[in-house]
Design a protein around this motif. Structure first.
Motif, short mmCIF file in Angstrom:
data_model
loop_
_atom_site.label_atom_id
_atom_site.label_comp_id
_atom_site.label_asym_id
_atom_site.label_seq_id
_atom_site.Cartn_x
_atom_site.Cartn_y
_atom_site.Cartn_z
N GLY A 34 0.87 -1.30 0.14
CA GLY A 34 -0.05 -0.11 -0.07
C GLY A 34 0.87 1.25 -0.05
O GLY A 34 2.12 1.42 -0.08
N PRO A 35 0.34 2.51 0.00
CA PRO A 35 0.93 3.69 0.23
C PRO A 35 1.79 3.64 1.36
O PRO A 35 1.36 3.22 2.39
CB PRO A 35 -0.01 4.67 0.04
CG PRO A 35 -1.30 4.22 0.38
CD PRO A 35 -1.16 2.45 0.06
N ALA A 36 3.03 4.55 1.15
CA ALA A 36 3.79 4.29 2.31
C ALA A 36 3.53 5.35 3.60
O ALA A 36 2.78 6.41 3.11
CB ALA A 36 5.32 4.85 1.94
N LEU A 37 3.59 4.99 4.63
CA LEU A 37 3.29 5.72 5.94
C LEU A 37 4.55 5.39 7.06
O LEU A 37 4.87 4.21 7.17
CB LEU A 37 2.06 5.43 6.66
CG LEU A 37 1.77 6.02 7.80
CD1 LEU A 37 1.20 7.22 7.83
CD2 LEU A 37 0.24 5.42 8.44
N GLY A 38 5.08 6.59 7.31
CA GLY A 38 6.30 6.30 8.33
C GLY A 38 6.43 7.84 8.67
O GLY A 38 6.07 8.97 8.21
N GLY A 39 7.22 7.89 10.18
CA GLY A 39 7.27 9.05 10.96
C GLY A 39 8.32 9.80 10.20
O GLY A 39 9.19 9.79 9.29
N LEU A 40 8.21 11.17 10.81
CA LEU A 40 9.44 12.19 10.49
C LEU A 40 10.21 12.32 11.69
O LEU A 40 9.93 12.61 12.76
CB LEU A 40 8.74 13.50 10.37
CG LEU A 40 9.40 14.75 10.32
CD1 LEU A 40 10.62 14.77 9.19
CD2 LEU A 40 8.62 15.99 10.12
N ARG A 41 11.58 11.87 11.30
CA ARG A 41 12.87 12.31 11.98
C ARG A 41 13.35 13.46 11.86
O ARG A 41 13.89 13.67 11.03
CB ARG A 41 13.53 10.94 12.09
CG ARG A 41 14.60 10.77 13.26
CD ARG A 41 15.45 9.85 13.40
NE ARG A 41 14.52 8.69 13.95
CZ ARG A 41 14.85 7.56 14.64
NH1 ARG A 41 15.97 7.32 14.60
NH2 ARG A 41 13.94 6.73 15.12
N MET A 42 13.40 14.41 13.11
CA MET A 42 14.18 15.66 13.00
C MET A 42 15.32 15.51 13.97
O MET A 42 15.03 15.28 15.09
CB MET A 42 13.25 17.01 13.25
CG MET A 42 12.52 17.36 12.14
SD MET A 42 11.61 18.65 12.53
CE MET A 42 12.41 19.83 11.91
N ALA A 74 2.88 9.30 3.43
CA ALA A 74 2.11 10.01 4.44
C ALA A 74 3.07 10.07 5.75
O ALA A 74 3.69 9.01 5.87
CB ALA A 74 0.71 9.55 4.93
N CYS A 75 3.26 11.06 6.53
CA CYS A 75 4.20 11.20 7.97
C CYS A 75 3.28 11.07 9.08
O CYS A 75 2.15 11.38 9.03
CB CYS A 75 5.23 12.29 7.60
SG CYS A 75 4.18 13.89 7.66
N GLY A 76 4.12 10.87 9.97
CA GLY A 76 3.54 11.10 11.58
C GLY A 76 4.49 11.44 12.34
O GLY A 76 5.79 11.42 12.03
N PRO A 77 4.48 11.58 13.63
CA PRO A 77 5.54 11.99 14.60
C PRO A 77 6.75 10.83 14.74
O PRO A 77 6.11 9.78 14.66
CB PRO A 77 4.85 12.01 15.89
CG PRO A 77 3.34 12.33 15.66
CD PRO A 77 3.19 11.49 14.45
#
Ligand code: PHE
Length: 354
Positions: free
Chosen positions: A38-46, A114-117
């Motif tokens: 499916g479409p990618a989903l994974g967090g944003l690391r800063m 899509a991103c998340g924390p």
């Protein structure tokens, strides 16, 4: 040392989107590893990194971890992850502008990612990114409140520890067991509270010793200096911060019987799974035991009720029971068993697409 070009050339993932924010000197990397399911989903690391290539490498490794996580959960999502490699910790307007730029990059992918924390980013950051794109999970706009995956990841780790205790000690009582938590952040804190309530003896360590001390005081736990963490006597070692803490140097120092924590990419290399097994230490594969946040976040965004979401997260306990049983049957490292399951699910996905 690898260059950005070399890393991309050597990667087995699908693609990387890169941009550079000249205002802050930050690199933006969005690594899409595998969209079979499916479409990618994974967090944003800063974070700050020694070089931009280190940031890209982290994004790639984390994206691969997400592919495994979604497959292990059996959810129709693909593996992807973002890294914003900033030269220093950014706050206020500067951070906000950079997040908008990042949001426009995510928007340009039109739902492929899509991103998340994740480490270094917050639900509040997701709200800012939502100015540019709907493809950021972490803020409930209807109720105007954060959707924090941290406590759900913690719950998954907690039930995963129970499965691990049963496997090693034949019972899942936390009383009389010592758990060392490395990293008391968004996951480490709720995990420590839950373990404390369950009667575990806690030892806490964090690169920010003041954080560890504060929580230790609240829970009556002890504090261990970061450099002494690996050799500290305990039953369960729970890595809950950065990756690669299990490697050829640290594994020989461990005194625990179980490694069960929330960090992504805990093994520095694949061989470390076997190394742990060789030392008689049960390793709960990271992308299985830490999947609580991933299991919860899309469901929460879609408005699922708390009980349904929690039930889904609790399913991690059963998945680990199965993996441990199969690993024991084959006398192999659970990391090997989990990987085989993931490869099978991905192969079925590929076959289904043809
Ligand atoms: N960053 C967390 C993880 O790696 C939670 C998360 C999951 C965030 C899925 C976004 C998407 O599991």
């Amino acid at each position: 040392m690898d260059s950005v070009q070399q890393l991309i050339a050597d990667w087995d993932g699908e693609f990387v989107v890169t941009s550079f924010d000249a205002d802050t000197g930050s690199w933006i990397f969005i690594a899409i590893h595998d969209t079979t399911l499916g479409p990618a989903l994974g967090g944003l690391r800063m974070n700050t990194y020694p070089t931009e290539a280190d940031g890209l490498r982290d994004a790639m490794r984390l994206a691969e971890g997400m592919t495994h996580k979604w497959a292990a959960l059996g959810l129709p999502r693909g593996g992807g992850k973002s890294v914003v490699a900033a030269p220093r910790k950014l706050t206020g307007d500067t951070r906000c502008k950079l997040l908008h730029r990042y949001g426009r990059t995510v928007a340009s992918l039109r739902g492929t990612y899509a991103c998340g924390p994740d480490l270094g980013s917050t639900p509040d950051d997701m709200r800012t990114i939502n100015d540019e794109t709907e493809h950021a999970h972490g803020w409930d706009h209807r109720r105007n409140q954060p959707l924090d995956p941290g406590p759900y990841t913690a719950l998954g780790v907690f039930v995963g520890m129970r499965a691990s205790l049963r496997q090693v000690f034949g019972g899942d009582d936390f009383g009389g067991r010592t758990v060392l938590i490395q990293g008391v952040g968004d996951v480490g804190i709720p995990l420590a509270r839950q373990l404390s309530t369950a009667g575990a003896t806690l030892a806490l360590t964090d690169i920010d010793e003041a954080r560890a001390t504060q929580l230790a005081t609240e829970l009556g736990a002890s504090v261990v200096p970061p450099e002494a963490a690996y050799a500290h006597p305990c039953d369960i070692y729970a890595p809950c911060a950065v990756g690669a803490t299990l490697n050829a140097t640290t594994i020989p120092q461990l005194t625990c019987r179980i490694v069960a924590g929330s960090a992504n990419n805990q093994l520095a290399e694949v061989a470390d799974g076997t190394r742990l097994h060789g030392r008689g230490i049960l390793y709960a594969p990271d992308y299985v035991i830490n999947a609580g946040g991933a299991a919860a976040l899309p469901a929460l965004s879609a408005g699922s009720d708390e009980a349904t979401v929690t039930e889904r997260v609790r399913g991690i306990e059963h998945t680990l029971d199965e993996i441990f049983a199969e690993a024991r049957e084959h006398d192999e490292a659970p990391a090997t068993t989990a990987r085989r399951r993931v490869e099978r699910i991905l192969a079925e996905g590929r076959a289904g697409r043809r």
